[in-house]
Scaffold this motif. Structure first.
Motif, PDB file in Angstrom:
ATOM      1  N   PHE A 199      -3.572  -3.874   0.346  1.00 58.42           N
ATOM      2  CA  PHE A 199      -3.645  -3.066  -0.862  1.00 58.42           C
ATOM      3  C   PHE A 199      -4.948  -2.273  -0.831  1.00 58.42           C
ATOM      4  N   THR A 232      -9.755  -5.071  -2.973  1.00 56.30           N
ATOM      5  CA  THR A 232      -8.436  -4.622  -3.370  1.00 56.30           C
ATOM      6  C   THR A 232      -8.361  -4.750  -4.878  1.00 56.30           C
ATOM      7  N   ASP A 249      -3.722  -1.006  -9.129  1.00 58.13           N
ATOM      8  CA  ASP A 249      -3.740   0.431  -9.362  1.00 58.13           C
ATOM      9  C   ASP A 249      -3.356   0.693 -10.814  1.00 58.13           C
ATOM     10  N   THR A 250      -4.346   0.866 -11.644  1.00 55.68           N
ATOM     11  CA  THR A 250      -4.082   1.017 -13.084  1.00 55.68           C
ATOM     12  C   THR A 250      -3.502   2.387 -13.439  1.00 55.68           C
ATOM     13  N   SER A 251      -3.327   3.242 -12.425  1.00 59.54           N
ATOM     14  CA  SER A 251      -2.617   4.503 -12.704  1.00 59.54           C
ATOM     15  C   SER A 251      -1.104   4.286 -12.711  1.00 59.54           C
ATOM     16  N   GLN A 252      -0.650   3.121 -12.268  1.00 63.12           N
ATOM     17  CA  GLN A 252       0.790   2.835 -12.298  1.00 63.12           C
ATOM     18  C   GLN A 252       1.200   2.400 -13.704  1.00 63.12           C
ATOM     19  N   SER A 256       0.836  -1.187   0.000  1.00 63.96           N
ATOM     20  CA  SER A 256       0.000   0.000   0.000  1.00 63.96           C
ATOM     21  C   SER A 256       0.874   1.241   0.000  1.00 63.96           C
ATOM     22  N   GLU A 287      -5.671  -0.205  -3.473  1.00 63.61           N
ATOM     23  CA  GLU A 287      -5.104   0.362  -4.682  1.00 63.61           C
ATOM     24  C   GLU A 287      -6.114   1.190  -5.452  1.00 63.61           C
ATOM     25  N   LYS A 288      -7.366   1.133  -5.069  1.00 61.46           N
ATOM     26  CA  LYS A 288      -8.316   1.989  -5.775  1.00 61.46           C
ATOM     27  C   LYS A 288      -8.110   3.449  -5.393  1.00 61.46           C
ATOM     28  N   ARG A 289      -7.544   3.676  -4.218  1.00 58.33           N
ATOM     29  CA  ARG A 289      -7.122   5.027  -3.892  1.00 58.33           C
ATOM     30  C   ARG A 289      -5.946   5.386  -4.794  1.00 58.33           C
ATOM     31  N   THR A 290      -5.833   6.624  -5.139  1.00 61.54           N
ATOM     32  CA  THR A 290      -4.711   7.032  -5.987  1.00 61.54           C
ATOM     33  C   THR A 290      -3.408   6.900  -5.209  1.00 61.54           C
ATOM     34  N   THR A 291      -2.432   6.338  -5.867  1.00 61.77           N
ATOM     35  CA  THR A 291      -1.114   6.215  -5.264  1.00 61.77           C
ATOM     36  C   THR A 291      -0.153   6.949  -6.175  1.00 61.77           C
TER      37      THR A 291
END
Lengths: 79, 79, 79, 79, 79, 79
Positions: C4, D10, D13-16, B3, C6-10
């Motif tokens: 995770f 969970t 993260d497709t922004s990666q 995370s 991961e739906k939150r912006t990282t």
């Protein structure tokens, strides 16, 4: 690569038996042997522990060796 | 695979003895030896640390080597 | 095996010196050498970084090599 | 040994960029070579990724090989 | 060395394809081969998985072998 | 390098089969063999587990060996 919220106070969890076990080894200056991944066995006395490292004195006159907890496979008292 | 909430400010936890120990090595430009997993021992002076890497100067004229904290098994001052 | 959300912006924490250091190597297309655990040293130029991988171009005509951050022991600019 | 809140949803993260890069390799059935720590290089096509594993088809007729992300040092398209 | 909130209920995230894939191997008692870091390939049938370990039966008459997920590099069905 | 909130109480998640499996091995003083990364196979009886270490007695008269969970690849009962 991990989440860090390090501005919050972080402390060792002394309710964990291993933290207390290591604290005892530090307090009594018990000689220990630590297997370090990719390095081999290091001997000495532990001076402190924190959440990232163990501080090993291999020789009274030499500076401390910081051993990453992640690399310390086994820890045992000698003798 | 972990995370990450990296938009929040993250900082080194200077209450940890190891962070301060490394900060001292950086401030005094103390020569150090770092055992790096799969690489061997690297020598030089530390220029900075962050939560992911240690920046080692192996030669004054050469660029810094970033050493992943996860790969740094042991760190000790030389001499 | 980790939590995770991961739906939150990282996002990369650009307040970390190492993230900025790597960003500079990417921007200037600086030739780098990366020690990869169990693989050896890979050379090329970095095209991007994210929280999991570094993208290395070893040859202009070849596809990028993704290097897991966890396996990248050291990173240094060449020359 | 990590915190798990796995009943919460969970997702990758497709922004990666790396997640998208792998998604492209999956979509186009691009032949890939994956360096697996302690195993060597495995070749095949990726069928899916999740937060823990990459699913590699080494042979059309054989079952998928799950490769732990933690053990996958490098990933590159072939050709 | 990680945060644990283990008094909260933790469960496998069955929305992850890999968790379901392993669950299928368990349900059908499919013979599997697991590459274990530093050990080599172990064969048998999986009896259960949790967030830390895979439980492998190598021989019907012998006790289960717990394989740390962190050490299991690859998992594949045999045949 | 991870987030620690260790002042909060942390406890083993006894809903995990592996935690209970190890608890049984401890309770019955079952002889076990543990594969330790970079060390080899250690035999003995488990005295306790916490979130970081397994405490192995290799010899009744000798001090306990703490084995980092991260370094323990496989655990199995003997016999």
């Amino acid at each position: 690569m991990q989440s860090f919220f390090e501005k919050r106070t972080t402390a060792l969890d002394t309710s964990q038996p291993s933290i207390r076990h290591l604290q005892d080894l530090i307090r009594h200056r018990t000689p220990v042997a630590i297997q370090v991944s990719g390095v081999g066995e290091l001997e000495g006395t532990l001076h402190w522990q924190d959440i990232h490292y163990l501080a090993l004195s291999q020789d009274e006159g030499r500076p401390l060796t910081l051993i990453s907890r992640a690399a310390a496979s086994t820890i045992r008292a000698l003798g």
